[in-house]
Design a protein around this motif. Structure first.
Motif, mmCIF file in Angstrom:
data_model
loop_
_atom_site.group_PDB
_atom_site.id
_atom_site.type_symbol
_atom_site.label_atom_id
_atom_site.label_comp_id
_atom_site.label_asym_id
_atom_site.label_seq_id
_atom_site.Cartn_x
_atom_site.Cartn_y
_atom_site.Cartn_z
ATOM 1 N N GLN A 74 0.819 -1.220 0.000
ATOM 2 C CA GLN A 74 0.000 0.000 0.000
ATOM 3 C C GLN A 74 0.855 1.274 0.000
ATOM 4 O O GLN A 74 0.451 2.290 -0.537
ATOM 5 C CB GLN A 74 -0.942 -0.004 1.216
ATOM 6 N N SER A 75 2.066 1.201 0.617
ATOM 7 C CA SER A 75 2.880 2.435 0.655
ATOM 8 C C SER A 75 4.094 2.294 -0.265
ATOM 9 O O SER A 75 5.165 2.798 0.030
ATOM 10 C CB SER A 75 3.334 2.707 2.083
ATOM 11 N N TRP A 76 3.922 1.608 -1.387
ATOM 12 C CA TRP A 76 5.063 1.306 -2.278
ATOM 13 C C TRP A 76 5.798 2.554 -2.762
ATOM 14 O O TRP A 76 7.010 2.577 -2.880
ATOM 15 C CB TRP A 76 4.593 0.478 -3.486
ATOM 16 N N TYR A 77 5.035 3.626 -3.016
ATOM 17 C CA TYR A 77 5.642 4.807 -3.669
ATOM 18 C C TYR A 77 6.696 5.488 -2.793
ATOM 19 O O TYR A 77 7.563 6.196 -3.280
ATOM 20 C CB TYR A 77 4.563 5.824 -4.090
ATOM 21 N N SER A 78 6.643 5.258 -1.451
ATOM 22 C CA SER A 78 7.679 5.880 -0.603
ATOM 23 C C SER A 78 8.866 4.936 -0.405
ATOM 24 O O SER A 78 9.859 5.305 0.233
ATOM 25 C CB SER A 78 7.099 6.266 0.754
ATOM 26 N N LEU B 259 -0.103 -5.822 -16.548
ATOM 27 C CA LEU B 259 -1.045 -6.724 -17.226
ATOM 28 C C LEU B 259 -0.961 -8.125 -16.621
ATOM 29 O O LEU B 259 -1.981 -8.760 -16.346
ATOM 30 C CB LEU B 259 -0.721 -6.780 -18.727
ATOM 31 N N THR B 260 0.271 -8.582 -16.407
ATOM 32 C CA THR B 260 0.464 -9.935 -15.854
ATOM 33 C C THR B 260 -0.172 -10.044 -14.470
ATOM 34 O O THR B 260 -0.850 -11.026 -14.156
ATOM 35 C CB THR B 260 1.979 -10.231 -15.745
ATOM 36 N N LEU B 261 0.059 -8.988 -13.637
ATOM 37 C CA LEU B 261 -0.478 -9.031 -12.270
ATOM 38 C C LEU B 261 -2.012 -8.947 -12.251
ATOM 39 O O LEU B 261 -2.648 -9.392 -11.302
ATOM 40 C CB LEU B 261 0.107 -7.887 -11.432
ATOM 41 N N CYS B 262 -2.593 -8.339 -13.317
ATOM 42 C CA CYS B 262 -4.052 -8.143 -13.328
ATOM 43 C C CYS B 262 -4.803 -9.224 -14.107
ATOM 44 O O CYS B 262 -6.026 -9.131 -14.289
ATOM 45 C CB CYS B 262 -4.389 -6.771 -13.925
ATOM 46 N N LYS C 261 -6.024 -12.055 -13.579
ATOM 47 C CA LYS C 261 -7.159 -12.811 -13.026
ATOM 48 C C LYS C 261 -8.357 -11.932 -12.711
ATOM 49 O O LYS C 261 -9.376 -12.424 -12.230
ATOM 50 C CB LYS C 261 -6.701 -13.542 -11.750
ATOM 51 N N ASP C 262 -8.246 -10.622 -12.956
ATOM 52 C CA ASP C 262 -9.360 -9.724 -12.631
ATOM 53 C C ASP C 262 -9.698 -8.915 -13.878
ATOM 54 O O ASP C 262 -8.918 -8.076 -14.317
ATOM 55 C CB ASP C 262 -8.947 -8.804 -11.473
ATOM 56 N N HIS C 263 -10.909 -9.168 -14.455
ATOM 57 C CA HIS C 263 -11.251 -8.607 -15.761
ATOM 58 C C HIS C 263 -11.170 -7.079 -15.770
ATOM 59 O O HIS C 263 -10.547 -6.479 -16.651
ATOM 60 C CB HIS C 263 -12.665 -9.073 -16.158
ATOM 61 N N ILE C 264 -11.763 -6.448 -14.768
ATOM 62 C CA ILE C 264 -11.820 -4.980 -14.773
ATOM 63 C C ILE C 264 -10.411 -4.399 -14.693
ATOM 64 O O ILE C 264 -10.041 -3.495 -15.446
ATOM 65 C CB ILE C 264 -12.690 -4.466 -13.592
ATOM 66 N N ALA C 265 -9.603 -4.965 -13.799
ATOM 67 C CA ALA C 265 -8.233 -4.463 -13.634
ATOM 68 C C ALA C 265 -7.453 -4.669 -14.932
ATOM 69 O O ALA C 265 -6.696 -3.787 -15.370
ATOM 70 C CB ALA C 265 -7.551 -5.192 -12.484
ATOM 71 N N PHE C 266 -7.668 -5.818 -15.562
ATOM 72 C CA PHE C 266 -6.927 -6.122 -16.800
ATOM 73 C C PHE C 266 -7.284 -5.113 -17.893
ATOM 74 O O PHE C 266 -6.416 -4.591 -18.595
ATOM 75 C CB PHE C 266 -7.254 -7.555 -17.253
ATOM 76 N N GLU C 267 -8.601 -4.827 -18.015
ATOM 77 C CA GLU C 267 -9.061 -3.865 -19.031
ATOM 78 C C GLU C 267 -8.467 -2.488 -18.756
ATOM 79 O O GLU C 267 -8.033 -1.781 -19.661
ATOM 80 C CB GLU C 267 -10.598 -3.764 -19.014
ATOM 81 N N THR C 268 -8.418 -2.128 -17.464
ATOM 82 C CA THR C 268 -7.860 -0.818 -17.091
ATOM 83 C C THR C 268 -6.393 -0.744 -17.502
ATOM 84 O O THR C 268 -5.938 0.251 -18.084
ATOM 85 C CB THR C 268 -7.987 -0.604 -15.564
ATOM 86 N N LEU D 146 -4.386 -9.687 -0.527
ATOM 87 C CA LEU D 146 -3.041 -9.463 -1.074
ATOM 88 C C LEU D 146 -3.101 -9.207 -2.575
ATOM 89 O O LEU D 146 -2.479 -8.279 -3.094
ATOM 90 C CB LEU D 146 -2.149 -10.687 -0.826
ATOM 91 N N ALA D 147 -3.914 -10.039 -3.284
ATOM 92 C CA ALA D 147 -4.004 -9.912 -4.740
ATOM 93 C C ALA D 147 -4.577 -8.551 -5.120
ATOM 94 O O ALA D 147 -4.100 -7.894 -6.053
ATOM 95 C CB ALA D 147 -4.869 -11.034 -5.306
ATOM 96 N N SER D 148 -5.581 -8.121 -4.360
ATOM 97 C CA SER D 148 -6.219 -6.839 -4.661
ATOM 98 C C SER D 148 -5.212 -5.691 -4.467
ATOM 99 O O SER D 148 -5.114 -4.783 -5.292
ATOM 100 C CB SER D 148 -7.432 -6.677 -3.742
ATOM 101 N N CYS D 149 -4.415 -5.767 -3.381
ATOM 102 C CA CYS D 149 -3.389 -4.740 -3.145
ATOM 103 C C CYS D 149 -2.356 -4.745 -4.271
ATOM 104 O O CYS D 149 -1.914 -3.691 -4.735
ATOM 105 C CB CYS D 149 -2.651 -4.997 -1.832
ATOM 106 N N ALA D 150 -1.989 -5.953 -4.701
ATOM 107 C CA ALA D 150 -0.982 -6.066 -5.758
ATOM 108 C C ALA D 150 -1.500 -5.461 -7.059
ATOM 109 O O ALA D 150 -0.770 -4.790 -7.784
ATOM 110 C CB ALA D 150 -0.600 -7.534 -5.963
ATOM 111 N N ARG D 151 -2.826 -5.688 -7.345
ATOM 112 C CA ARG D 151 -3.403 -5.150 -8.598
ATOM 113 C C ARG D 151 -3.476 -3.624 -8.538
ATOM 114 O O ARG D 151 -3.153 -2.930 -9.503
ATOM 115 C CB ARG D 151 -4.801 -5.745 -8.825
#
Length: 987
Positions: free
Chosen positions: A710-714, A772-775, A777-784, A748-753
Motif C-alpha cells: 500500500q505504501s510502495w511509492y515511498s 497486465l500480468t499481475l491483473c 485474473k481480474d477482468h476490470i483491472a486487466f481492461e484498465t 493481497l491480490a487486490s493490493c498487488a493489482r
C-alpha cells in the motif's frame, strides 16, 4: 681466570657425524668480553658451544683446571726451555703461526722497531687492567648485518618478527642493566637510518609501509627508555643526545605523526578559513620519531619529591598538612606527581625497563592518584557549566593530545606495570601450547602497599581503572592517516588486554564506579553529555563496556552504549557553539567533515555496537525501541543500516527454534528505512535490498506485506514495485510460506493489482507488461491496464515495449488487441536500407504474419505502415514472399468468412508492397555502387539476382529489370570489371 678454553663435542645425529669444536672465551668482572668458536656461526647471540662451555665452567668449577697466566709460566723458564717452547709451538701450528713468528722475530731483532719501544708483552690470559672498559661481548658487525638483512626483506619472511625480537633483546639487556643495550640500539638505529627505502618513500611522497612504521615507533619508544635511565652518566646522555640530534636532522628521518607530513597533498591549505590556520601549520616544528627522546634528555630524576615517591611505599604527607590545597599530596596524604601525563608514564616505562619494577609501581600509583584528583576537579568544573553547555549542545573543551594512540603509549604502560605485579606465574607459564598460542595470563589481586590507612585497593583494580580513564578521555581526533589509524590500533590493543581480566566482584565495582564517572564527566569524558564535534568516537570502547557490564548492571550498560552511539562529525553542520580549534584544518567544504581517514572503520564500529545491543535486547520490546531510535538518529550510511537489518533478521530467525517477533519487527523497520534512504540515490545493492525486504516482510506476516504494497511509492520505484515486490508477494512460494486462507489471498491480490495499475500510470514504459500480468485474473483491472497501455502508446512507449506487450496479448488469446498494439509499434519504427540485421526485423515479420492470419483487411491496414517504416529491400521481399505463399485469414476469427484464395501481387494491398520492394532494391543498388570495392563484387551480383526475383513478380517485371540493368551499365561504365560480371550474368 680471565681466559677459558675448551673443546665441545656435538654428538652425531641421523644426518650429521659427530663434530668437535674449539672454543675460547675471555671474561672480566663477571662479564664475557669476547668469544671465538670453531663452528664459525655468525649470530648476535652466542652459539650453543660457547653457552655449553660457559655453563660447564659455572656448574663444575672444580673440573676446570685453573692455570697461572702464561706470562707467569714463561717467567719461570730458562733460555733453553724458552727456545724449546717456541719451536715446539711453531711446529704444532706451523702453517698458521710461521709467517707471524718470522715477522715477530724480525721486529724483535730490529733495535728501533715499535715492539722494542714498549716494556713487556701482552698476555691474553692475564685479564684487563682495572681502568679498562669492561662490557659484555657484542658482535657489532653481526648486529649490523642482521638488521640490514631483515630490513631488506621489507617485512616479509617474518623479518618484522625478527626485528621485534631484537628490540625485545634490547629491552632485556636494559632490564639486566647491561651497558650493551644502548650500544645495540645504536647499531640497529644506524641500519634503520641507512635503509634505502627511506629516501625512495620521501621522493615519492608515499607513506612508509604499516609494518615498517610500527618498527620505527618501537625504535623511538626504546630511545626514550634509554635516555630516561635513572642511573646513566651525564657523558653517556650527552653522547646519545648528539646521536639523536644527528639522526633527527637527516631529511629522510620519519616524522612522529606518520609519513612525511603529507599523506595527501593538503588541498585545505588553499581554503583555510583564517590566516591563523595556515600560519599554524607552517610554524609547527618538525617532529621526528626521535623528538620525544631528544626532549627526554632534558628530564632528570633529582627532584626530591620524585625520589621519595619511588624509594618508599610509606611516603605520606604529615597529618597536619592535609587540610589546605597541596600540589604534592592528596587529601588522604598520598603523594601526587603532577607532570605531563605521557612524560610521567615514560618515566614509569623507563623504571620498568631498567629493572626497577617496585619503583615503577610506586610512581604509577602516584600518577593514578593525580588522575583521580583531576577527574574530581573536572567533575566540579562541569557542574558549574553544565546548564550553559547543555543549552549550546556543544563544547570547545577537548584534549588536543589523546593518551590512547600517543607515541609514548602512556595508558598501555601503566596498565602493564600494574598487571605485571599481579601475574600468577604458573609452573609452565612459559610453555606455549601446541597450537602456538600463548595462554592468556592469569592474574590475582595484590593489595596496594601505601603508608596511609589500608585502602583495600589492589594493583589489578587500579589497572582496570586507569585503562577505563584513559580510554574514556575526551580527545580530538589527531591529524593524518597514520595518527588516526594508531588511535584505533592502540584502543584495540588495550581492549584485548582488558578482556584477559576475569571480572570478579572487586573489578565489577571498579568498572561500575568508573562508568558512572564517565557518564557524568561532561566535556572531559568521551562519554559525557556534551562532546567536541571532532572528538574521537567511543564505539569500540563502549562495546567492551556494554558486554562487560551487561550481566551485572544492564541499565548502566544500555545507558552507556546508547550515549556512545553518536558520531557528531557526521552531523551536517557544526553547531553554533563549536569554534574549530586552530590546529585542525577542516576539509574543502567549510564546516563539513574534517579529514578523517579512518571514518569507514569508525562507522563500522558504530554499527558493531548497535548490533551488539540489538542481539542483547532480543525479546525486550522497550529496549529494542530505544536501540532502534539510536540507530535511526545516529547512523547515516544506508549500507550499514542494511547490515544491521540483516543481522537483526538472522538473530530473530534461528534455524532451530521459533522466530522472535520483537526483533523481526526491528529488522523490518530498519529495512524500510534503508528503502527510503536509497530510493532516490543510486546504490549497486538496491535489488538485493528490495528482495531482502520482501523476504523480511514475509517472515513478519501478511499485515507487513499489505503495508509495503500500500505504501510502495515511498519505498520503491514503479519497476521494483511491479517486477520484484508484487511479483514475489503473488508467487506460489509466498502463499505456501504464509499458508493463507482465501480472504487473505484475495486481499493481497487486490493490493498487488492496485499497485500494478498505479505503477503502470506512473511509468507505463517499464511497468505496463508487469501490470497486465499481475491483473490477469481480474477482468476490470486487466481492461484498465490495457487502456493505460493504449493511452501511453502514442507518446511514451518504444516499439520494443509495444511489440513485447503485443506478443503477450496474442499469447493470452487477444489477437485483435495484439494487432492494434503491433500497428502502433510500427509507427515508431524506421529501418534504413542497410539495416538488414536489425533486432526489430523479427517483430516486423511477426506483425505481418499476425495481420495476414487475421485477414485481408488487417493486412491491408498494416502494409502502408510497413512501407512507410521499412526501407530495407531484403526484409520487404521476405514479407512479400510470405504473404503470397498462403491465403489470408487462416486464424479463423469467429463470424468472418474466409475465401481461401491466394492473394495476387497485382492487386491491393500487395501491389503497394511489391512497388515499395522494387524501389527499395533500386535505391539500395545505387547506394551500394557509390563505394563498392572489388572484393564485394560477387556478393553484389547475388544481390541483383535476388532483386530480379522480386521484379519478375510484377506483370512487366522482365522489361523493368532489363531497363534497370541497361541504366546501370550506362551510369557505372567506369567500373569495367564489375560491368563485365553484370553482362555475364544478366546479358
Amino acid at each position: 681466570g680471565f681466559h677459558l678454553s675448551g673443546t665441545v663435542t656435538e654428538p652425531a645425529t641421523a644426518t650429521e657425524p659427530e663434530m668437535t669444536y674449539k672454543v675460547a672465551i675471555s671474561f672480566d668482572r663477571c662479564k664475557i668480553t669476547s668469544v671465538t668458536c670453531g663452528c664459525g656461526n655468525k649470530d648476535i647471540f652466542y652459539c650453543a658451544h660457547v653457552v655449553a662451555l660457559s655453563l660447564y665452567r659455572i656448574r663444575k668449577p672444580d673440573q676446570v683446571k685453573l692455570r697461572l697466566p702464561i706470562s707467569e709460566t714463561l717467567f719461570q723458564m730458562n733460555r733453553d726451555q724458552l727456545q724449546k717452547f717456541v719451536q715446539y709451538l711453531i711446529t704444532a701450528h706451523h702453517t698458521e703461526v710461521l709467517p707471524t713468528a718470522q715477522k715477530l722475530a724480525d721486529e724483535i731483532l730490529s733495535s728501533n722497531s715499535e715492539i722494542n719501544q714498549v716494556h713487556g708483552a701482552p698476555d691474553p690470559t692475564a685479564g684487563a687492567s682495572i681502568d679498562d672498559e669492561n662490557c659484555w661481548h657484542l658482535d657489532e658487525e653481526q648486529v649490523r648485518e642482521q638488521v640490514k638483512l631483515f630490513l631488506s626483506q621489507g617485512g616479509y619472511y617474518g623479518s618484522g618478527k625478527q626485528l621485534n625480537s631484537m628490540f625485545a633483546k634490547v629491552r632485556e639487556m636494559l632490564r639486566m642493566r647491561d651497558s650493551n643495550g644502548a650500544r645495540m640500539l645504536t647499531l640497529i638505529t644506524e641500519q634503520f637510518m641507512a635503509d634505502p627505502r627511506l629516501s625512495l618513500w620521501r621522493q615519492q611522497g608515499t607513506g612508509i609501509t604499516e609494518k615498517c612504521r610500527q618498527l620505527w615507533d618501537e625504535l623511538g619508544a626504546l630511545w626514550v627508555c634509554v635516555v630516561l635511565n635513572p642511573h646513566c652518566k651525564l657523558e653517556e646522555k650527552s653522547c646519545w643526545l648528539r646521536q639523536l640530534r644527528k639522526w633527527g636532522e637527516m631529511d629522510v628521518c620519519p616524522l612522529e605523526d606518520g609519513n612525511y607530513g603529507n599523506e595527501l597533498p593538503n588541498i585545505t591549505n588553499a581554503l583555510t578559513q583564517s590566516s591563523s590556520h595556515s600560519q599554524d601549520s607552517l610554524a609547527r616544528p618538525r617532529r621526528t620519531v626521535f623528538t620525544r627522546a631528544i626532549e627526554g634528555c632534558d628530564l632528570h630524576w633529582q627532584d626530591s619529591h620524585l625520589q621519595r615517591i619511588i624509594s618508599s611505599d610509606f611516603y605520606v604527607s604529615p597529618a597536619y598538612q592535609r587540610e589546605g590545597e597541596s600540589l604534592l599530596f592528596n587529601s588522604q596524604g598520598q603523594p601526587l606527581w603532577l607532570e605531563h601525563v605521557p612524560t610521567a608514564c615514560a618515566r614509569v616505562d623507563a623504571l620498568r625497563s631498567h629493572g626497577y619494577p617496585r619503583e615503577a609501581l610506586r610512581l604509577t600509583v602516584a600518577i593514578i592518584n593525580t588522575l583521580r584528583l583531576q577527574q574530581q576537579r573536572q567533575l566540579e568544573i562541569y557542574k558549574h557549566q553544565k546548564k550553559e553547555l547543555l543549552q549550546r549542545g556543544a563544547t570547545t573543551i577537548t584534549n588536543l593530545e589523546g593518551w590512547v594512540g600517543h607515541p609514548l603509549n602512556p595508558i598501555g604502560c601503566l596498565f602493564l606495570t600494574l598487571t605485571e605485579a599481579c601475574r600468577l606465574e604458573e609452573e609452565n607459564c612459559l610453555e606455549i601450547s601446541d597450537t602456538g598460542d600463548t595462554k592468556p595470563p592469569v592474574y590475582q589481586h595484590v593489595p596496594v602497599t601505601t603508608g596511609s590507612q589500608d585502602s583495600g585497593e589492589s594493583y589489578l583494580s587500579l589497572a582496570l581503572e586507569v585503562a577505563l580513564m584513559g580510554m574514556g578521555q575526551q580527545r580530538v581526533m589527531p591529524e593524518g592517516l597514520y595518527a588516526q589509524d594508531k588511535v584505533c590500533r592502540n584502543e584495540e590493543q588495550i581492549i584485548a588486554r582488558l578482556q584477559d581480566l576475569e571480572l570478579d566482584p572487586v573489578l565489577v565495582q571498579t568498572l561500575r564506579k568508573q562508568c558512572i564517572l564517565l557518564l557524568e564527566g561532561g566535556p572531559f569524558s568521551g562519554l559525557g553529555e556534551v562532546i567536541h564535534r571532532e572528538s574521537v568516537p567511543m564505539h569500540t570502547f563502549a562495546k567492551y563496556l556494554f558486554s562487560a557490564l551487561l550481566p551485572h548492571d544492564a541499565d548502566l550498560a544500555y545507558k552507556l552504549a546508547l550515549r556512545a552511539m553518536r558520531l557528531p562529525v557526521l552531523e551536517t553542520t557544526a553547531p553554533s557553539g563549536d569554534v574549530t580549534h586552530p590546529h585542525h584544518l577542516v576539509s574543502v567544504v567549510p564546516s563539513r567533515y574534517p579529514r578523517w581517514f579512518t571514518l569507514g572503520h569508525l562507522e563500522s564500529q558504530q554499527c558493531e555496537l548497535a548490533s551488539t545491543m540489538l542481539t542483547a535486547a532480543k525479546g525486550d520490546m522497550l529496549r529494542l525501541r530505544t536501540v532502534l531510535e539510536a540507530i535511526q538518529k545516529n547512523i547515516h550510511s544506508s549500507s550499514l543500516i542494511f547490515k544491521l537489518a540483516q543481522d537483526a533478521f538472522k538473530i530473530a530467525t534461528p534455524a532451530d527454534s521459533n522466530s522472535d517477533t520483537t526483533l523481526l519487527n526491528v529488522a523490518l523497520e530498519l529495512g524500510l528505512q534503508v528503502m527510503r534512504m536509497t530510493l532516490s540515490t543510486l546504490n549497486w545493492r538496491r535489488r538485493e535490498m528490495v528482495r531482502w525486504l520482501v523476504t523480511c516482510a514475509t517472515e513478519v506476516g501478511v499485515r507487513a506485506l499489505v503495508s509495503i504494497l500500500q505504501s510502495w511509492y515511498s519505498l520503491f520505484t514503479p519497476t521494483e514495485a511491479t517486477s520484484i515486490v508484487a511479483a514475489t508477494v503473488m508467487s506460489h512460494n509466498t502463499i505456501l510460506r504464509l499458508s493463507l486462507d482465501y480472504p487473505q489471498r484475495e486481499e493481497l491480490a487486490s493490493c498487488a493489482r492496485t499497485l500494478a495499475l498505479q505503477c503502470a500510470m506512473k511509468d507505463p514504459q517499464n511497468c505496463a507488461l508487469s501490470a497486465l500480468t499481475l491483473c490477469e485474473k481480474d477482468h476490470i483491472a486487466f481492461e484498465t491496464a490495457y487502456q493505460i497501455v493504449i493511452d501511453a502508446a502514442s507518446t511514451g512507449m518504444t516499439y520494443t515495449q509495444l511489440f513485447t506487450i503485443a506478443r503477450y496479448m496474442e499469447h493470452r488469446g487477444y489477437p485483435l488487441r495484439a494487432f492494434k498494439l503491433a500497428s502502433l509499434a510500427m509507427t515508431h519504427l524506421n529501418l534504413a536500407y542497410n539495416q538488414d540485421t536489425h533486432p526489430a526485423i523479427n517483430d516486423v515479420l511477426w506483425a505481418c504474419a499476425l495481420s495476414h492470419s487475421l485477414g485481408k483487411n488487417e493486412l491491408a491496414a498494416i502494409i502502408p505502415l510497413v512501407v512507410k517504416s521499412v526501407h530495407c529491400a531484403t526484409v520487404l521481399s521476405d514479407i512479400l514472399r510470405r504473404c503470397t505463399m498462403t491465403a489470408p485469414g487462416l486464424a479463423g476469427i469467429p463470424g468472418r468468412r474466409n475465401s481461401g484464395k491466394l492473394m495476387s501481387t497485382d492487386k491491393a494491398p500487395l501491389r503497394q508492397l511489391l512497388d515499395a520492394t522494387i524501389s527499395a532494391y533500386i535505391n539500395t543498388t545505387h547506394s551500394r555502387l557509390t563505394h563498392i570495392s572489388p572484393r564485394h563484387y560477387g556478393e553484389f551480383i547475388e544481390f541483383l539476382s535476388k532483386a530480379r526475383e522480386t521484379f519478375l513478380l510484377a506483370q512487366d517485371g522482365h522489361i523493368q529489370f532489363a531497363q534497370f540493368i541497361d541504366n546501370l551499365k550506362q551510369i557505372y561504365k567506369g567500373k569495367k570489371k564489375l560491368m563485365l560480371l553484370v553482362r555475364e550474368r544478366f546479358g
